[in-house]
Design an enzyme around this catalytic site. Structure first.
Site, short mmCIF file in Angstrom:
data_model
loop_
_atom_site.label_atom_id
_atom_site.label_comp_id
_atom_site.label_asym_id
_atom_site.label_seq_id
_atom_site.Cartn_x
_atom_site.Cartn_y
_atom_site.Cartn_z
N CYS A 170 0.85 -1.20 0.00
CA CYS A 170 0.00 0.00 0.00
C CYS A 170 0.88 1.25 0.00
CB CYS A 170 -0.91 0.00 1.23
SG CYS A 170 -1.86 1.52 1.39
N1 MHO Z 1 -7.70 -0.50 1.54
C1 MHO Z 1 -6.54 -0.59 2.34
C2 MHO Z 1 -5.29 -0.19 1.59
C3 MHO Z 1 -5.37 1.11 0.89
S1 MHO Z 1 -4.01 1.27 -0.06
C4 MHO Z 1 -4.09 2.72 -0.84
C5 MHO Z 1 -6.70 0.30 3.55
O1 MHO Z 1 -7.67 1.01 3.64
O2 MHO Z 1 -5.84 0.26 4.43
O3 MHO Z 1 -4.10 0.23 -1.07
#
Ligand code: MHO
Length: 208
Positions: A30
């Site tokens: 992420c």
């Molecule tokens: N959906 C996950 C990761 C976000 S990242 C921009 C979260 O909310 O932590 O992929």
């Protein structure tokens, strides 16, 4: 010195300009986390998050295709080397565990033969090669900037800081490309930063 609109503008005006910086691109899961980690580093001048490494055109967060979340950093090679950045990648991400989803894969994207050679040298020091590791090492072809709300994600939850950028009349693009925003994004995420400005403790701001 405290964080005021004038401090923001002065800091950014004095930052190394784009002619003197080089660019590095990494996929490390992420992209919010590495945006903050690299933004906190001395010599990292600007950061942005986006998508790269795939083949589909014009990816977006909800239509990612086969692309990966990546962070791109503009760094001043007189202060921090590409080698140090690659070493940071190797310290913070396992070289032999690769998430299945392309979205979060570990990816090092050299843009020049010299960057490619540096990656080889860092891996050699670790007793590895480009083919012994699971981390993908691929020539950067295209970087697609991510949506505004992903840029400096951690800093966006620090209302008092965001207010100062608004008062400095920064647009979304100015905020994304701001050197002091890159540093503050790291600070809000709990990283040590080297900034000659009085700041409230980061845990007053950290959330999300
Ligand atoms: N959906 C996950 C990761 C976000 S990242 C921009 C979260 O909310 O932590 O992929």
């Amino acid at each position: 010195m405290t964080l005021t609109p004038a401090t923001i503008r002065d800091y950014d005006a004095q930052a190394a300009d784009r002619e003197t910086t080089d660019t590095a691109t990494f996929g490390l899961g992420c992209f919010w986390g590495p945006d903050a980690r690299f933004g906190a580093m001395d010599g990292v001048v600007r950061t942005r998050v986006g998508y790269a490494g795939g083949t589909t055109s014009d990816p977006s967060y909800h239509a990612l295709g086969d692309h990966t979340e990546v962070v791109q950093v503009d760094f001043d090679p007189a202060v921090v080397s590409y080698r140090t950045l690659v070493e940071t990648v190797c310290q913070h991400h396992p070289l032999h565990t690769q998430p299945q989803k392309p979205q979060y894969q570990h990816l090092v994207l050299p843009s020049t033969p010299s960057q490619r050679a540096t990656i080889g040298a860092v891996l050699a020091d670790l007793g590895e090669t480009a083919t012994s590791v699971d981390t993908r090492i691929e020539r950067l072809s295209q970087f697609y900037p991510a949506e505004t709300y992903h840029q400096k994600y951690r800093l966006r939850s620090a209302t008092a800081f965001v207010d100062a950028f608004d008062a400095a009349r920064y647009t979304d693009e100015d905020f994304r490309d701001s050197p002091i925003a890159a540093t503050l994004n790291g600070y809000v995420a709990g990283h040590n930063v080297n900034l000659d400005v009085e700041l409230p403790p980061p845990d007053q701001h950290a959330s999300g």
